[in-house]
Design a protein around this motif. Sequence first.
Motif, PDB file in Angstrom:
ATOM      1  N   PRO A   1      12.234  -5.633   2.102  1.00 30.19           N
ATOM      2  CA  PRO A   1      10.890  -5.111   2.536  1.00 30.19           C
ATOM      3  C   PRO A   1      10.932  -4.946   4.067  1.00 30.19           C
ATOM      4  N   LEU A   2      10.616  -3.893   4.729  1.00 31.46           N
ATOM      5  CA  LEU A   2      10.676  -3.471   5.974  1.00 31.46           C
ATOM      6  C   LEU A   2       9.231  -3.028   6.509  1.00 31.46           C
ATOM      7  N   GLN A   3       9.017  -3.025   7.786  1.00 32.90           N
ATOM      8  CA  GLN A   3       7.849  -2.639   8.402  1.00 32.90           C
ATOM      9  C   GLN A   3       8.073  -1.195   9.103  1.00 32.90           C
ATOM     10  N   ASP A   4       7.061  -0.629   9.784  1.00 30.29           N
ATOM     11  CA  ASP A   4       7.137   0.716  10.406  1.00 30.29           C
ATOM     12  C   ASP A   4       7.943   0.599  11.488  1.00 30.29           C
ATOM     13  N   GLY A   5       8.804   1.762  11.971  1.00 29.76           N
ATOM     14  CA  GLY A   5       9.416   1.674  13.250  1.00 29.76           C
ATOM     15  C   GLY A   5      10.728   1.331  13.320  1.00 29.76           C
ATOM     16  N   ILE A   6      11.418   0.519  12.166  1.00 32.82           N
ATOM     17  CA  ILE A   6      12.547  -0.078  12.207  1.00 32.82           C
ATOM     18  C   ILE A   6      13.544   0.909  13.003  1.00 32.82           C
ATOM     19  N   ASP A   7      14.333   0.280  13.883  1.00 39.71           N
ATOM     20  CA  ASP A   7      15.298   1.079  14.822  1.00 39.71           C
ATOM     21  C   ASP A   7      16.928   1.122  14.472  1.00 39.71           C
ATOM     22  N   ASP A   8      17.635   1.844  14.744  1.00 35.08           N
ATOM     23  CA  ASP A   8      19.122   1.887  14.555  1.00 35.08           C
ATOM     24  C   ASP A   8      19.679   0.602  14.511  1.00 35.08           C
ATOM     25  N   SER A   9      19.627  -0.483  15.574  1.00 30.50           N
ATOM     26  CA  SER A   9      20.538  -1.267  15.618  1.00 30.50           C
ATOM     27  C   SER A   9      20.087  -2.587  14.777  1.00 30.50           C
ATOM     28  N   SER A  10      18.641  -2.637  14.353  1.00 33.17           N
ATOM     29  CA  SER A  10      18.392  -3.784  13.666  1.00 33.17           C
ATOM     30  C   SER A  10      18.566  -3.234  12.001  1.00 33.17           C
ATOM     31  N   TYR A  11      18.316  -2.057  11.914  1.00 33.41           N
ATOM     32  CA  TYR A  11      18.691  -1.658  10.638  1.00 33.41           C
ATOM     33  C   TYR A  11      20.173  -1.814  10.045  1.00 33.41           C
ATOM     34  N   ILE A  12      20.907  -1.350  10.923  1.00 29.23           N
ATOM     35  CA  ILE A  12      22.442  -1.197  10.932  1.00 29.23           C
ATOM     36  C   ILE A  12      22.848  -2.678  10.477  1.00 29.23           C
TER      37      ILE A  12
ATOM     38  N   ASP B   1       0.784  -1.272   0.007  1.00 28.17           N
ATOM     39  CA  ASP B   1      -0.007   0.196   0.036  1.00 28.17           C
ATOM     40  C   ASP B   1       0.729   1.409   0.021  1.00 28.17           C
ATOM     41  N   PHE B   2       2.197   1.108   0.843  1.00 29.64           N
ATOM     42  CA  PHE B   2       2.909   2.184   0.937  1.00 29.64           C
ATOM     43  C   PHE B   2       3.510   2.651  -0.354  1.00 29.64           C
ATOM     44  N   PHE B   3       3.663   3.801  -0.662  1.00 31.37           N
ATOM     45  CA  PHE B   3       4.166   4.415  -2.233  1.00 31.37           C
ATOM     46  C   PHE B   3       5.293   3.883  -2.507  1.00 31.37           C
ATOM     47  N   PRO B   4       5.708   3.454  -3.756  1.00 38.23           N
ATOM     48  CA  PRO B   4       4.932   3.101  -4.864  1.00 38.23           C
ATOM     49  C   PRO B   4       3.980   1.860  -5.124  1.00 38.23           C
ATOM     50  N   GLY B   5       4.366   1.027  -4.003  1.00 48.69           N
ATOM     51  CA  GLY B   5       3.492  -0.192  -3.889  1.00 48.69           C
ATOM     52  C   GLY B   5       4.352  -1.333  -4.450  1.00 48.69           C
ATOM     53  N   THR B   6       5.425  -1.146  -4.950  1.00 50.04           N
ATOM     54  CA  THR B   6       6.378  -2.114  -5.520  1.00 50.04           C
ATOM     55  C   THR B   6       7.500  -2.554  -4.447  1.00 50.04           C
ATOM     56  N   GLY B   7       8.175  -3.277  -4.833  1.00 50.86           N
ATOM     57  CA  GLY B   7       9.385  -3.903  -3.864  1.00 50.86           C
ATOM     58  C   GLY B   7       9.199  -5.013  -3.260  1.00 50.86           C
ATOM     59  N   ALA B   8       8.440  -5.751  -3.494  1.00 47.83           N
ATOM     60  CA  ALA B   8       8.369  -7.174  -2.632  1.00 47.83           C
ATOM     61  C   ALA B   8       9.652  -8.088  -2.741  1.00 47.83           C
ATOM     62  N   ILE B   9       9.841  -8.669  -1.986  1.00 49.99           N
ATOM     63  CA  ILE B   9      11.134  -9.569  -1.731  1.00 49.99           C
ATOM     64  C   ILE B   9      11.316 -10.420  -3.062  1.00 49.99           C
ATOM     65  N   ASP B  10      10.143 -10.924  -3.614  1.00 48.29           N
ATOM     66  CA  ASP B  10      10.299 -11.788  -4.841  1.00 48.29           C
ATOM     67  C   ASP B  10      10.348 -11.110  -6.085  1.00 48.29           C
ATOM     68  N   GLU B  11      10.570  -9.749  -6.180  1.00 46.38           N
ATOM     69  CA  GLU B  11      10.943  -9.017  -7.425  1.00 46.38           C
ATOM     70  C   GLU B  11      12.573  -9.147  -7.455  1.00 46.38           C
ATOM     71  N   LEU B  12      13.007 -10.006  -8.344  1.00 46.13           N
ATOM     72  CA  LEU B  12      14.278 -10.538  -8.371  1.00 46.13           C
ATOM     73  C   LEU B  12      15.075 -10.184  -9.613  1.00 46.13           C
ATOM     74  N   GLY B  13      14.398  -9.624 -10.858  1.00 42.72           N
ATOM     75  CA  GLY B  13      14.966  -9.343 -11.927  1.00 42.72           C
ATOM     76  C   GLY B  13      14.671 -10.365 -13.061  1.00 42.72           C
ATOM     77  N   ARG B  14      14.941 -10.124 -14.189  1.00 45.65           N
ATOM     78  CA  ARG B  14      14.382 -11.133 -15.360  1.00 45.65           C
ATOM     79  C   ARG B  14      15.634 -11.267 -16.369  1.00 45.65           C
TER      80      ARG B  14
END
Length: 379
Positions: free
Chosen positions: A229-240, A205-218
């Motif tokens: 793909p990540l969800q709301d609120g990711i914090d410093d230590s997990s992101y890094i 739903d979040f703009f632009p709506g693409t970027g699923a983990i299984d978009e791998l190229g062709r």
Amino acid sequence: TDTVAEHYRPKVSYYMREETGNFHYGERHPMKPHRLTLTNHLVLNYGLHNYMDIYAPRRATEDEILAFHSDDYIDFLKRVTPDNVELFQEEFTRFNMGDDCPIFDGMWDFCRLYSGASIEAARKLISGTTDIAVNWTGGLHHAKKFEPSGFCYVNDIVLAILQLLRYYPRVLYVDIDIHHGDGVQEAFYATDRVMTVSFHKYNGDFFPGTGAIDELGRDLGKYYTMNVPLQDGIDDSSYIQLFRNIMTAVMETFRPSAVVLQCGADSLGLDRLGVFNLSIAAHGECVRFMRSFKVPLLVLGGGGYTIRNVARCWTHETGIVCGVKLPDSLPNTVYREFFAPDYKLHPSLTTSKVVNQNSKQYLQAVQYKVLEQLRYLKG
Ligand code: V1P
Ligand code: CA
Ligand code: ZN
């Protein structure tokens, strides 16, 4: 101001023109080029011009922009203005202009300025006379061949990568804007010479709506597109942790000859459009980490809608690429009041209310899946 103790002293080239900060998308539009002026003032008043070469790039030519975009779309962009838009009703609809991508005064000039900077920065890297090139005015990753999208009209990133591909066999594109880097992904979806890696919020739903983990190229490009793909609120230590693990593996496996890093600052906590919870230090750690590979590096801007924090973030990251540790107390500028009440480079995130929706198990599963994808690249 002091340099960081290290042996690597890369040559840094910084691209900026004062006028790029003077464009206006419109009254209530969240994209504010003025953030570029705020950034330049902080960068210069911290004295960072003593650690890099500063260039006022030329505008991209129409031909340079046509290296990616279609004739009829560019012809329209070049000719339409707020005063003659009624003559372009059909094109306005056909090219999907609208609230996200309004027709504003000087729009074509703005496009030529930010794209020219990315193209010149790429050419400077190719010439071997710089190690790191910075263009905070670029990074407009959503623009498509035939249409604008998500505040982006001309895709300066694709244009810069096309330059790099004239000389370098493989180019890695990394995108830490909170939005999916769809325009760049799409442009290089079928080639194994460009690997694209985007970290973004994704829920369909979040703009632009693409970027699923299984978009791998062709075709030849299969497995050369990576989406985290990540969800709301990711914090410093997990992101890094996630960023380091993934990028270490990507660098080892893909072995790029040049890296392009899109540093959209809407992944910071308290962003007006974003929903992550990163500090400026954590965002900057991604820049520091990519620099540590000592591969020719093009550093670009992107999103970022709480403009006082965008300017802080990109100033901090200019310090990082120069290997300079900036004092937390901001230097004086004519824009001092933007940085009230703390006047610090690293303001606290304690007023952020977003909860981290990324469980350890979720992040582990995402990491496992994208790293597994790299096994198909080897050989
Ligand atoms: O959500 C949408 C579109 C509009 N609806 C039809 C769906 N657009 C977003 C665009 C976000 C662009 C991000 C660009 C970047 O990745 C790179 C520079 O950062 C949008 C949003 C939003 N909250 O996502 N547009 C607007 N807000 C908007 C608000 C006010 C006026 C104009 C646009
Ligand atoms: Ca991204
Ligand atoms: Zn964004």
